[in-house]
Scaffold this motif. Structure first.
Motif, PDB file in Angstrom:
ATOM      1  N   PRO A   1      40.618  29.315  47.890  1.00  0.00           N
ATOM      2  CA  PRO A   1      39.594  28.764  46.963  1.00  0.00           C
ATOM      3  C   PRO A   1      40.340  27.310  45.366  1.00  0.00           C
ATOM      4  CG  PRO A   1      39.789  30.954  46.765  1.00  0.00           C
ATOM      5  CD  PRO A   1      40.795  30.916  47.994  1.00  0.00           C
TER       6      PRO A   1
ATOM      7  N   PHE B   1      39.728  28.770  37.471  1.00  0.00           N
ATOM      8  CA  PHE B   1      38.630  30.138  37.852  1.00  0.00           C
ATOM      9  C   PHE B   1      36.770  30.244  36.564  1.00  0.00           C
ATOM     10  CE2 PHE B   1      38.415  34.627  37.433  1.00  0.00           C
ATOM     11  CZ  PHE B   1      37.929  35.013  38.680  1.00  0.00           C
TER      12      PHE B   1
ATOM     13  N   SER C   1      39.055  40.405  39.665  1.00  0.00           N
ATOM     14  CA  SER C   1      38.490  39.942  40.925  1.00  0.00           C
ATOM     15  C   SER C   1      39.078  38.186  41.279  1.00  0.00           C
ATOM     16  CB  SER C   1      37.801  39.078  39.684  1.00  0.00           C
ATOM     17  OG  SER C   1      36.978  39.841  38.779  1.00  0.00           O
TER      18      SER C   1
ATOM     19  N   GLN D   1      39.609  39.234  45.060  1.00  0.00           N
ATOM     20  CA  GLN D   1      38.434  39.188  45.866  1.00  0.00           C
ATOM     21  C   GLN D   1      37.677  38.219  46.217  1.00  0.00           C
ATOM     22  OE1 GLN D   1      35.963  41.666  43.224  1.00  0.00           O
ATOM     23  NE2 GLN D   1      36.314  43.336  44.014  1.00  0.00           N
ATOM     24  N   ARG D   2      38.040  37.353  45.600  1.00  0.00           N
ATOM     25  CA  ARG D   2      36.668  36.125  45.679  1.00  0.00           C
ATOM     26  C   ARG D   2      38.088  35.394  46.548  1.00  0.00           C
ATOM     27  NH1 ARG D   2      35.858  32.068  40.407  1.00  0.00           N
ATOM     28  NH2 ARG D   2      34.958  34.155  38.864  1.00  0.00           N
TER      29      ARG D   2
ATOM     30  N   VAL E   1      37.338  37.007  50.349  1.00  0.00           N
ATOM     31  CA  VAL E   1      36.579  36.596  50.542  1.00  0.00           C
ATOM     32  C   VAL E   1      35.514  35.139  51.373  1.00  0.00           C
ATOM     33  CG1 VAL E   1      33.664  36.019  49.895  1.00  0.00           C
ATOM     34  CG2 VAL E   1      34.322  37.689  48.919  1.00  0.00           C
ATOM     35  N   ARG E   2      36.957  33.835  50.917  1.00  0.00           N
ATOM     36  CA  ARG E   2      36.689  33.548  52.234  1.00  0.00           C
ATOM     37  C   ARG E   2      37.177  33.369  53.080  1.00  0.00           C
ATOM     38  NH1 ARG E   2      37.494  27.555  49.833  1.00  0.00           N
ATOM     39  NH2 ARG E   2      36.169  27.809  48.623  1.00  0.00           N
TER      40      ARG E   2
END
Length: 170
Positions: A60, A82, A162, A165-166, A169-170
């Motif tokens: 990210p 972020f 958070s 998690q982000r 997810v990618r």
């Protein structure tokens, strides 16, 4: 017969009780872009100069890369990206604070370190209402701390969860 001093001492609260009358929490305050932010000091290990960053592919945008620190490879996080509040510019004056939550550690970009401040819990206002994604990661806001207009106090544990998690997810 009791003296006036003895009567006053009997009426005075215990030191332990007086100290608890206005509970405080210690925060590490820093600046990121135009934002003045605070993180509970329990979540901050140390502050270092931003060294060499190695970018990582397919991560990210808020993860600037990794850096070596005391034999560990730490991810480096741009808090502005972020939170959707801009982006950090890493330069020779940039600092990283080593943030921790549980067994996780991360370097967080800080443009300036404002120091440690004890903030009375009663002086922390609730986070502002609204659809701002940044508000979900706040413990609250305080005004008039360290000669600053307002400081947003971050729930660092929630923010780090958070971010993880982000990143996954990618």
């Amino acid at each position: 017969m009791t003296t006036p001093l003895q009567r006053a001492l009997r009426k005075a609260p215990d030191r332990a009780v007086a100290g608890q009358a206005r509970p405080e929490q210690e925060f590490f305050l820093f600046r990121a872009g135009e934002l003045r932010l605070g993180v509970p000091s329990d979540n901050v290990l140390e502050v270092i100069r931003a060294g060499l960053l190695t970018p990582l592919p397919r991560t990210p945008s808020f993860l600037l890369g990794v850096t070596g620190h005391r034999g560990e490879v730490l991810p480096v996080m741009d808090l502005l990206r972020f939170l959707g509040k801009g982006e950090a510019r890493v330069g020779p004056r940039t600092r990283l604070f080593i943030g921790t939550s549980g067994s996780y550690r991360v370097g967080v970009v800080a443009d300036a370190v404002l120091g440690l401040r004890r903030i009375p819990v009663a002086d922390v206002l609730p986070p502002p209402m609204g659809g701002d994604a940044a508000a979900e990661h706040l413990l609250g806001v305080t005004v008039g701390v360290a000669q600053l207009d307002a400081v947003a106090l971050i729930n660092f544990t929630k923010l780090l969860q958070s971010a993880r998690q982000r990143a996954v997810v990618r």
